[in-house]
Write a protein that holds these residues in place. Structure first.
Motif, PDB file in Angstrom:
ATOM      1  N   SER A   1       0.841  -1.195   0.000  1.00  0.00           N
ATOM      2  CA  SER A   1       0.000   0.000   0.000  1.00  0.00           C
ATOM      3  C   SER A   1       0.870   1.235   0.000  1.00  0.00           C
ATOM      4  O   SER A   1       1.987   1.216   0.531  1.00  0.00           O
ATOM      5  N   PRO A   2       0.375   2.345  -0.580  1.00  0.00           N
ATOM      6  CA  PRO A   2       1.108   3.609  -0.459  1.00  0.00           C
ATOM      7  C   PRO A   2       1.201   4.082   0.992  1.00  0.00           C
ATOM      8  O   PRO A   2       2.098   4.845   1.344  1.00  0.00           O
ATOM      9  N   GLU A   3       0.268   3.636   1.810  1.00  0.00           N
ATOM     10  CA  GLU A   3       0.301   3.958   3.235  1.00  0.00           C
ATOM     11  C   GLU A   3       1.182   2.952   3.971  1.00  0.00           C
ATOM     12  O   GLU A   3       1.450   1.864   3.482  1.00  0.00           O
TER      13      GLU A   3
ATOM     14  N   THR B   1       1.866   0.035   6.077  1.00  0.00           N
ATOM     15  CA  THR B   1       1.151  -1.136   6.577  1.00  0.00           C
ATOM     16  C   THR B   1       1.757  -1.571   7.911  1.00  0.00           C
ATOM     17  O   THR B   1       2.854  -1.138   8.284  1.00  0.00           O
ATOM     18  N   GLN B   2       1.068  -2.435   8.608  1.00  0.00           N
ATOM     19  CA  GLN B   2       1.594  -2.966   9.872  1.00  0.00           C
ATOM     20  C   GLN B   2       2.942  -3.626   9.661  1.00  0.00           C
ATOM     21  O   GLN B   2       3.890  -3.417  10.438  1.00  0.00           O
ATOM     22  N   LYS B   3       3.055  -4.430   8.604  1.00  0.00           N
ATOM     23  CA  LYS B   3       4.311  -5.148   8.384  1.00  0.00           C
ATOM     24  C   LYS B   3       5.451  -4.202   8.016  1.00  0.00           C
ATOM     25  O   LYS B   3       6.597  -4.426   8.419  1.00  0.00           O
ATOM     26  N   ASN B   4       5.145  -3.151   7.273  1.00  0.00           N
ATOM     27  CA  ASN B   4       6.212  -2.226   6.921  1.00  0.00           C
ATOM     28  C   ASN B   4       6.682  -1.413   8.117  1.00  0.00           C
ATOM     29  O   ASN B   4       7.865  -1.092   8.230  1.00  0.00           O
ATOM     30  N   ILE B   5       5.776  -1.068   9.009  1.00  0.00           N
ATOM     31  CA  ILE B   5       6.185  -0.446  10.272  1.00  0.00           C
ATOM     32  C   ILE B   5       7.094  -1.393  11.040  1.00  0.00           C
ATOM     33  O   ILE B   5       8.141  -1.007  11.563  1.00  0.00           O
TER      34      ILE B   5
ATOM     35  N   PHE C   1      -5.369 -10.972  -8.403  1.00  0.00           N
ATOM     36  CA  PHE C   1      -3.951 -11.205  -8.659  1.00  0.00           C
ATOM     37  C   PHE C   1      -3.045 -10.299  -7.848  1.00  0.00           C
ATOM     38  O   PHE C   1      -2.060 -10.744  -7.247  1.00  0.00           O
ATOM     39  N   ALA C   2      -3.315  -9.004  -7.828  1.00  0.00           N
ATOM     40  CA  ALA C   2      -2.388  -8.032  -7.236  1.00  0.00           C
ATOM     41  C   ALA C   2      -2.667  -7.748  -5.769  1.00  0.00           C
ATOM     42  O   ALA C   2      -2.186  -6.747  -5.231  1.00  0.00           O
ATOM     43  N   SER C   3      -3.408  -8.622  -5.106  1.00  0.00           N
ATOM     44  CA  SER C   3      -3.673  -8.402  -3.680  1.00  0.00           C
ATOM     45  C   SER C   3      -2.381  -8.398  -2.873  1.00  0.00           C
ATOM     46  O   SER C   3      -2.275  -7.707  -1.849  1.00  0.00           O
ATOM     47  N   VAL C   4      -1.418  -9.201  -3.283  1.00  0.00           N
ATOM     48  CA  VAL C   4      -0.087  -9.188  -2.657  1.00  0.00           C
ATOM     49  C   VAL C   4       0.914  -8.857  -3.758  1.00  0.00           C
ATOM     50  O   VAL C   4       1.316  -9.712  -4.535  1.00  0.00           O
TER      51      VAL C   4
ATOM     52  N   GLU D   1      13.062   0.577  -2.320  1.00  0.00           N
ATOM     53  CA  GLU D   1      11.771  -0.108  -2.292  1.00  0.00           C
ATOM     54  C   GLU D   1      11.247  -0.246  -3.713  1.00  0.00           C
ATOM     55  O   GLU D   1      11.294   0.714  -4.497  1.00  0.00           O
ATOM     56  N   ALA D   2      10.752  -1.431  -4.058  1.00  0.00           N
ATOM     57  CA  ALA D   2      10.196  -1.679  -5.388  1.00  0.00           C
ATOM     58  C   ALA D   2       8.753  -1.222  -5.450  1.00  0.00           C
ATOM     59  O   ALA D   2       8.044  -1.188  -4.433  1.00  0.00           O
ATOM     60  N   GLY D   3       8.306  -0.877  -6.656  1.00  0.00           N
ATOM     61  CA  GLY D   3       6.895  -0.633  -6.885  1.00  0.00           C
ATOM     62  C   GLY D   3       6.157  -1.941  -7.078  1.00  0.00           C
ATOM     63  O   GLY D   3       6.537  -2.971  -6.508  1.00  0.00           O
ATOM     64  N   GLN D   4       5.116  -1.942  -7.897  1.00  0.00           N
ATOM     65  CA  GLN D   4       4.368  -3.165  -8.141  1.00  0.00           C
ATOM     66  C   GLN D   4       4.906  -3.888  -9.372  1.00  0.00           C
ATOM     67  O   GLN D   4       5.627  -3.331 -10.183  1.00  0.00           O
ATOM     68  N   GLY D   5       4.546  -5.165  -9.466  1.00  0.00           N
ATOM     69  CA  GLY D   5       4.954  -5.976 -10.604  1.00  0.00           C
ATOM     70  C   GLY D   5       6.296  -6.645 -10.379  1.00  0.00           C
ATOM     71  O   GLY D   5       6.996  -6.372  -9.405  1.00  0.00           O
TER      72      GLY D   5
END
Length: 343
Positions: free
Chosen positions: A207-209, A211-215, A243-246, A262-266
């Motif tokens: 997420s752009p925000e 997330t719990q895991k990124n914190i 597909f892109a949920s994760v 940090e990578a974007g999506q894909g």
């Protein structure tokens, strides 16, 4: 063993091709083989682009198979788990040899001591193709863990197997599996044993925000003065979940909690950065308020941990349950904690 104090690590963000819809065991193994072949090409090309100083490549969680969706524990063990001496590890070892890298990932693995079950295992393969670290996930919502078989597991493997750290040419490596980044004790116990680089294979919402895991990733790196290399999936193909949920957000965090890349999506090789072990070691040995490791007073907390039990151990020693067992155990734990006045 020649020590390498500065190198590049790559959190390789790749698509997971799930095996859930496949019923033929031969087709399942063929999909795994194709996945490994595709990864071999992607790793070779990524290193060619980034540079020959790439020494550590980290793959996402359950990159070979996806995760179970309705399959029983016994069925998933037979269908999607691999053997410690199986052809999949041999093929992954060939990648490590060919590219002269340390290769890490996460998969479902059978254990001959616990037939019908499996563990979720994070591994590190060295440049000779040998598995030098095998970490069995300790906290899971719907999968067997060593804690569920605690007495028997310790009898077989001993306490030193619970929080393994590998001393290698690229530093002291340790693995954290997926959601366990939210459990600070896991990282702490690994760093107590000398870990310098925490390897995190995950498949999580991006997420752009924050997330719990990124914190948690930043916190685990900062509080333990360790590098953290976290590889996420680039989507999961072959299941009903969108597909892109994760998808996205693979990253490398330094020992001050700063996100280096940090990578974007894909599918992406964008999440690569320098691991400067010499700088890390200087930082850990410098007196001051920021040296949180040297300021830890573990005796303050030892009696609280030793005298307290929330989720009970050994709940799988009596048989092979269905997945509802884990929800039942969690509900019983919540009820007991409520009666105790803890929650």
């Amino acid at each position: 063993m020649d020590q390498i104090e500065s190198y590049r690590a790559l959190a390789l963000q790749v698509t997971c091709h799930a095996v859930n819809t496949l019923s033929d065991p031969v087709a399942v193994r063929e999909r795994m083989r194709a996945t490994i072949e595709r990864l071999h090409a992607q790793i070779r090309a990524s290193i060619s682009f980034i540079g020959s100083d790439v020494r550590l490549v980290v793959l996402p969680e359950y990159f070979l198979t996806g995760f179970p969706l309705g399959e029983s524990i016994a069925v998933w063990s037979e269908k999607a788990a691999i053997d410690p001496d199986g052809p999949e590890y041999a093929a992954l070892g060939q990648i490590a040899r060919d590219q002269q890298i340390f290769l890490s990932g996460n998969c479902y693995e059978r254990d001959p001591h616990f037939p019908g079950l499996y563990f979720q295992v994070s591994f590190v393969i060295d440049p000779t193709g040998q598995v030098v670290l095998r970490y069995r996930r300790l906290n899971s919502m719907f999968a067997p863990t060593p804690h569920d078989l605690w007495e028997r597991f310790l009898e077989i493997y001993g306490p030193e197997s619970v929080f393994p750290v590998a001393s290698t040419a690229i530093g002291r490596l340790a693995c954290i599996a997926s959601e366990e980044i939210l459990f600070p004790e896991v990282a702490r116990c690994l760093v107590m044993r000398g870990a310098e680089v925490l390897i995190h294979s995950s498949s999580e919402v991006s997420s752009p925000e924050l997330t719990q895991k990124n914190i948690a990733k930043m916190a685990r790196a900062l509080e333990n003065l360790a590098y953290l290399v976290s590889a996420n999936s680039a989507g999961i193909e072959g299941i009903a979940i969108p597909f892109a949920s994760v998808d996205g957000g693979s990253k490398i965090v330094d020992y001050t909690g700063r996100v280096l890349v940090e990578a974007g999506q894909g599918e992406s090789m964008a999440a690569y950065a320098e691991i400067d072990l010499a700088a890390l070691r200087r930082y850990r040995r410098r007196p001051g308020m920021n040296n949180l490791l040297s300021r830890q007073r573990f005796e303050l907390y030892a009696s609280s941990y030793a005298s307290t039990s929330f989720y009970p151990p050994n709940t799988l020693l009596s048989g092979n349950p269905e997945r509802r067992h884990f929800l039942r155990m969690q509900q019983e734990t919540i009820d007991r904690l409520a009666q105790m006045g803890v929650i």
